[in-house]
Design an enzyme around this catalytic site. Structure first.
Site: not given
Length: 231
Positions: A122-125, A163, A191, A193
């Site tokens: 995940c590019e956010h976390h 995704q 995910h 996250c």
């Protein structure tokens, strides 16, 4: 000015809070993976050296004892893993060569490669996304080696992702490689996250799809695809 910079400048000290909320809301910013123009000017060895240095500092800030035998090699291991393995799909030189072959069997029906296991992040976390990809196409005269479908999925998975983007990147790449619009991609993924932080829901999964050509226009083609996936 980038969206993140605008928010930070506008919101001031509250900017980081807004960015956190954007990440939790699963926002994606573009179809292409966001990369700087100079992303590949630095060679892999230097990238590993710099990541090792910065990850060592992160571990130090966390209070970990880097003289411990179990920990002292971790910064180097993490740096090599980032560049050589889990984020290797960022570098175009690692893109698989999707060689085509003449469809000598004259097979004109749907071909489905299902249950392709993939691991992404995940590019956010920067925590794992993992699941199964199902890919289908209808030949227009050429076919692709089955393992190349798996490799294309892995190539786009091995980068910081959302995704939705992953699904579209696989679909569009296969359309270009195969020279046909008749391509479908379905991804069912977990995910971490979601499961290991925040809401901590360990049971939910996320499903995304890409339909093009006959798969987009013909309900029977989509129904046939779903039948094969459920076998």
């Amino acid at each position: 000015m980038k969206q993140k910079e605008i928010l930070l400048n506008t919101m001031g000290i509250n900017g980081s809070h807004i960015i956190d909320e954007m990440g939790d809301e699963h926002i994606g910013t573009s179809f292409e993976t966001p990369l700087r123009e100079d992303a590949f000017e630095m060679d892999d060895d230097l990238k590993i050296e710099l990541i090792e240095k910065h990850f060592r500092e992160i571990m130090h800030v966390l209070g970990l004892d880097l003289s411990d035998d179990s920990l002292k090699g971790t910064p180097r291991r993490v740096a090599k893993m980032y560049i050589k393995e889990i984020f290797s799909g960022l570098d175009p030189k690692n893109k698989p060569d999707a060689k085509l072959f003449e469809n000598k069997y004259k097979y004109n029906e749907m071909l489905v490669e299902k249950d392709i296991t993939f691991f992404s992040n995940c590019e956010h976390h920067f925590v794992p996304i993992y699941g199964k990809a199902h890919v289908a196409y209808i030949s227009n005269g050429n076919v692709i080696g089955l393992s190349k479908i798996n490799r294309i999925v892995q190539y786009y998975a091995k980068r910081p992702q959302v995704q939705e983007r992953l699904t579209m990147q696989i679909g569009n790449d296969l359309k270009e490689a195969l020279g046909t619009d008749d391509v479908a991609v379905i991804i069912d993924a977990h995910h971490m996250c979601v499961s290991t932080r925040g809401v901590q829901d360990v049971n939910s999964s996320t499903v995304t799809s890409f339909y093009s050509g006959k798969f987009e226009k013909d309900e029977n083609s989509r129904a046939e695809l779903m039948k094969y996936i459920s076998l």
